[in-house]
Design an enzyme around this catalytic site. Sequence first.
Site, short mmCIF file in Angstrom:
data_model
loop_
_atom_site.label_atom_id
_atom_site.label_comp_id
_atom_site.label_asym_id
_atom_site.label_seq_id
_atom_site.Cartn_x
_atom_site.Cartn_y
_atom_site.Cartn_z
N HIS A 162 -4.49 3.80 -2.98
CA HIS A 162 -4.18 2.37 -3.18
C HIS A 162 -2.68 2.23 -3.45
O HIS A 162 -2.24 2.01 -4.59
CB HIS A 162 -5.01 1.91 -4.38
N GLU A 180 -3.00 0.13 1.75
CA GLU A 180 -3.88 1.17 1.20
C GLU A 180 -4.59 1.92 2.33
O GLU A 180 -5.19 1.31 3.21
CB GLU A 180 -4.90 0.52 0.27
C1 BG6 Z 1 -7.21 -4.21 -3.92
C2 BG6 Z 1 -8.43 -5.04 -3.70
O1 BG6 Z 1 -7.35 -3.02 -3.25
O2 BG6 Z 1 -7.06 -3.95 -5.31
C3 BG6 Z 1 -8.28 -6.35 -4.50
O3 BG6 Z 1 -8.61 -5.31 -2.32
C4 BG6 Z 1 -8.04 -6.03 -5.97
O4 BG6 Z 1 -9.45 -7.13 -4.33
C5 BG6 Z 1 -6.85 -5.10 -6.09
O5 BG6 Z 1 -7.80 -7.23 -6.67
C6 BG6 Z 1 -6.52 -4.67 -7.51
O6 BG6 Z 1 -7.63 -4.13 -8.15
P1 BG6 Z 1 -7.57 -3.69 -9.63
O7 BG6 Z 1 -8.98 -3.28 -10.02
O8 BG6 Z 1 -6.62 -2.53 -9.73
O9 BG6 Z 1 -7.09 -4.88 -10.43
#
Ligand code: BG6
Length: 296
Positions: free
Chosen positions: A165, A268
């Site tokens: 990510h 990602e």
């Molecule tokens: C992204 C998702 O990968 O991560 C989003 O597609 C999400 O929907 C974002 O809001 C952040 O996620 P988190 O759990 O780290 O706040």
Amino acid sequence: MATLAELQRHAIPGMAQILPGRGNLPMVQVRTPAATGVVYLDGGHVAAWKPAGFEDVLWLSEKSHWETGKPIRGGVPICFPWFGPRQNAPAHGIARLQVWDLESIRQEAAGVTVCLRLQDDDTSRSFWPHPFLLRHRITFGTQLTMALELTNTGTAPLAAEEALHTYFSVGDIRQVRILGLAGVAYVDKTDDFREKRQEGDITITAETDRVYLNTVSAVTVEDPAQHRRIVISKENSRDTVVWNPWIAKAKAMPDFGDDEWPGMHCVETCNVGAHLVTLAQGQTHVMTARLAVAKL
Ligand code: BG6
């Protein structure tokens, strides 16, 4: 969990050190003429990569938690074994919340490679009953290579989602263009998960949360404000998520500064939804993301 003193046996003098990082969390810091980089054992989380001649490529929030059991906001969280929210379980799975073991640090032609590993334990099994072994090999060099290797160490078949990510630092998201996904079908998470098709290059003008499907070719983030382009190429990954929270969602996240959204963007590398990884007993799968930077 190994102490910092015990972890020192992996250090390479003058090149890779194991140090207390933010929040006193153990981190491996790499410093070579080609690049510097940081990976935290918490979450197996790459927090920095700066190839010589460029500013930091990865973005980190000023508001991030630095605490075992809480995800780091920025860098490269690992989502595993699921992606997104899940009832009564942590969003994006458990791997980003657990402390990984340091397996080795090696000097190689492409840079310094740090290998971390994570296995199922009582905590992981309380959310997800499968035995597994994850290895995360990160090579810090003029390119950043991240290879996430998943092995099914159980007897039953295993099915898991996974994502690297990656949060990129950008000069101004409103000027950024993302190339390489024109014509590709995507699921729009901001529009009731409707499937759409990308027309032309991507520009970001509102909250953007999309899963691009069956993506193979490299994606380029053109960042005119920082006079650079970042090229993300990958192997064994069928999806690419493109995410920027924009104004309201940024405000709603406690570990994300209200005004930080123009300076970051996520591209990602992942296998999610219908493209989750399925492994028979003993099988291994490696998903790789490779980042390169060039001047614009
Ligand atoms: C992204 C998702 O990968 O991560 C989003 O597609 C999400 O929907 C974002 O809001 C952040 O996620 P988190 O759990 O780290 O706040």
